[in-house]
Write a protein that holds these residues in place. Structure first.
Motif, PDB file in Angstrom:
ATOM      1  N   UNK A 130       0.823  -1.293  -0.063  1.00 18.06           N
ATOM      2  CA  UNK A 130      -0.130   0.111  -0.080  1.00 18.06           C
ATOM      3  C   UNK A 130       0.786   1.285   0.023  1.00 18.06           C
ATOM      4  N   UNK A 131       0.443   2.210  -0.908  1.00 18.35           N
ATOM      5  CA  UNK A 131       1.320   3.407  -1.051  1.00 18.35           C
ATOM      6  C   UNK A 131       0.400   4.638  -0.769  1.00 18.35           C
ATOM      7  N   UNK A 132       0.583   5.619   0.029  1.00 17.31           N
ATOM      8  CA  UNK A 132      -0.079   6.738   0.220  1.00 17.31           C
ATOM      9  C   UNK A 132       0.022   7.566  -0.705  1.00 17.31           C
ATOM     10  N   UNK A 133      -1.209   8.002  -1.448  1.00 18.56           N
ATOM     11  CA  UNK A 133      -1.184   9.005  -2.665  1.00 18.56           C
ATOM     12  C   UNK A 133      -1.613  10.533  -2.178  1.00 18.56           C
ATOM     13  N   UNK A 134      -1.028  11.359  -2.299  1.00 19.47           N
ATOM     14  CA  UNK A 134      -1.427  12.656  -2.348  1.00 19.47           C
ATOM     15  C   UNK A 134      -2.260  13.079  -3.538  1.00 19.47           C
ATOM     16  N   UNK A 135      -3.501  13.254  -3.534  1.00 13.53           N
ATOM     17  CA  UNK A 135      -4.258  13.538  -4.654  1.00 13.53           C
ATOM     18  C   UNK A 135      -4.414  15.120  -5.002  1.00 13.53           C
ATOM     19  N   UNK A 136      -3.824  15.757  -4.283  1.00 15.59           N
ATOM     20  CA  UNK A 136      -4.076  17.162  -4.346  1.00 15.59           C
ATOM     21  C   UNK A 136      -4.613  17.899  -3.416  1.00 15.59           C
ATOM     22  N   UNK A 137      -5.264  19.084  -3.688  1.00 16.04           N
ATOM     23  CA  UNK A 137      -6.024  19.934  -2.743  1.00 16.04           C
ATOM     24  C   UNK A 137      -7.129  20.429  -3.196  1.00 16.04           C
ATOM     25  N   UNK A 138      -7.930  20.776  -2.294  1.00 15.39           N
ATOM     26  CA  UNK A 138      -9.382  21.413  -2.506  1.00 15.39           C
ATOM     27  C   UNK A 138      -9.433  22.575  -1.773  1.00 15.39           C
ATOM     28  N   UNK A 139      -9.954  23.774  -2.004  1.00 10.50           N
ATOM     29  CA  UNK A 139     -10.111  25.032  -1.314  1.00 10.50           C
ATOM     30  C   UNK A 139     -11.122  24.759  -0.109  1.00 10.50           C
ATOM     31  N   UNK A 140     -10.636  25.447   1.137  1.00  8.74           N
ATOM     32  CA  UNK A 140     -11.826  25.321   2.276  1.00  8.74           C
ATOM     33  C   UNK A 140     -12.918  26.107   2.023  1.00  8.74           C
ATOM     34  N   UNK A 141     -14.116  25.814   2.384  1.00 13.18           N
ATOM     35  CA  UNK A 141     -15.235  26.723   2.510  1.00 13.18           C
ATOM     36  C   UNK A 141     -15.089  27.477   3.608  1.00 13.18           C
ATOM     37  N   UNK A 142     -15.405  28.635   3.746  1.00 10.54           N
ATOM     38  CA  UNK A 142     -15.334  29.889   4.572  1.00 10.54           C
ATOM     39  C   UNK A 142     -14.143  29.313   5.678  1.00 10.54           C
ATOM     40  N   UNK A 143     -12.895  29.102   5.061  1.00 10.43           N
ATOM     41  CA  UNK A 143     -11.666  28.848   5.539  1.00 10.43           C
ATOM     42  C   UNK A 143     -11.743  27.702   6.607  1.00 10.43           C
ATOM     43  N   UNK A 144     -12.578  27.087   7.089  1.00 11.37           N
ATOM     44  CA  UNK A 144     -12.583  25.732   7.723  1.00 11.37           C
ATOM     45  C   UNK A 144     -13.365  24.698   7.358  1.00 11.37           C
ATOM     46  N   UNK A 145     -14.344  24.721   6.407  1.00 13.34           N
ATOM     47  CA  UNK A 145     -15.252  23.811   6.085  1.00 13.34           C
ATOM     48  C   UNK A 145     -14.967  22.891   4.973  1.00 13.34           C
ATOM     49  N   UNK A 146     -15.024  21.694   4.912  1.00 15.39           N
ATOM     50  CA  UNK A 146     -14.561  20.675   3.973  1.00 15.39           C
ATOM     51  C   UNK A 146     -15.430  20.704   2.513  1.00 15.39           C
ATOM     52  N   UNK A 147     -15.008  21.032   1.506  1.00 12.38           N
ATOM     53  CA  UNK A 147     -15.899  21.330   0.498  1.00 12.38           C
ATOM     54  C   UNK A 147     -16.124  19.841  -0.073  1.00 12.38           C
TER      55      UNK A 147
END
Length: 312
Positions: A122-139
């Motif tokens: 098993x290899x950990x993959x960093x799939x990239x990023x997503x911008x946070x909603x209202x700086x703290x909420x996960x979109x």
């Protein structure tokens, strides 16, 4: 006839609290500059130069199979970080989010997903990023494909375990550093030591993590500045010691010249009035300049004048 008191050795002048404390502080500063501050900046500059070289080499060469880069124990040599590799397998989840890691000054969450290789590891993959909603909420973000895929990305070293413990928030496990070992414990999988950072256009990628700018910043100049400060600080102390010694020598020579002038015979002349002579005893000695430019009376001239008056 008066004699000049014996002068203490020049070096004893500097055995005072002010000079001793100044010398100790300067010595401590120079030691700290040479052993901590300068190496810290120079080491950062060297690491950045090596990183830039590895990134350039990675794009000058074609991607290689993952197995050709890993050591026998599944770890990665620091010299092989940023190598572009290919890996075949499928995403097996669940997603783990990296928090408090802005991207391009934008509050963001990075999505880390376990990827099971075709050999069972098993290899950990960093799939990239997503911008946070209202700086703290996960979109909302796209899930990883469930089919077998071949990924191309850059191998990165384990960042180590962050002092802050992982947390469960908004339905996701969240961590503060990318450590495959720690994330493997959270997901119940045994992961390889490095992780894979996906490039743009790869299956399952979100917003790809931007590559670092190929520059080293001002770390080299800062390191050289600390070295210069470490040299200049004791050099300044030596300069002030030399200036003080020179000023004291000049002052002593002036005192000796004044004593010789007082001891030389004076030409005959009309005797002063008794009242004037008595008034002038102890007050008319030749004036002299002090060490730092002020005028004061010669401390030996008053005694000499009294002796001259008694001999008349």
């Amino acid at each position: 006839m008066s004699t000049q008191p014996a002068e203490k050795p020049w070096w004893r002048t500097f055995l005072t609290p002010g000079w001793v404390i100044a010398a100790l502080l300067i010595a401590a500063f120079s030691y700290f500059a040479f052993t901590v501050l300068a190496p810290w900046q120079l080491d950062k500059n060297e690491r950045l130069e090596q990183r830039n070289e590895h990134i350039v080499e990675a794009f000058d060469q074609d991607p290689v199979p993952l197995s050709s880069v890993l050591r026998a124990d599944g770890s990665l040599s620091p010299d092989d970080e940023w190598t572009r590799v290919t890996a075949t397998g499928r995403f097996t989840g669940p997603d783990v989010l990296l928090r408090l890691r802005p991207v391009d000054r934008t509050p963001a969450f990075q999505v880390l997903t376990p990827f099971t290789l075709d050999n069972g590891e098993t290899l950990l993959v960093n799939r990239g990023w997503v911008p946070a909603r209202d700086s703290t909420k996960v979109p909302d973000f796209a899930a990883a494909p469930g089919s077998v895929v071949t990924l191309t990305g850059m191998l990165r070293l384990d960042e180590g375990i962050h002092p802050t413990a992982p947390m469960q928030d908004q339905g996701y496990q969240m961590v503060y550093s990318i450590s495959p070992g720690q994330i493997g414990e959270l997901t119940g999988t045994d992961m390889l030591s490095p992780y894979l950072q996906l490039l743009g256009g790869e299956p399952g990628v979100l917003e790809p993590i931007p590559l670092p700018q190929l520059e080293t910043g001002n770390h080299l100049s800062y390191g050289l500045q600390w070295i210069a400060f470490g040299i200049l600080a004791p050099a300044g102390l030596i300069y002030f010691i030399a200036a003080e010694t020179r000023e004291r020598r000049r002052y002593r020579e002036e005192q000796e010249q004044l004593l010789l002038a007082d001891a030389s015979p004076t030409p005959a002349g009309p005797a002063p009035e008794p009242a004037a002579a008595e008034a002038n005893v102890g007050t008319q000695g030749p004036a002299q300049r002090s060490r730092y430019g002020q005028t004061r009376r010669n401390p030996w001239s008053g005694a000499y004048d009294k002796e001259q008056e008694r001999s008349r």
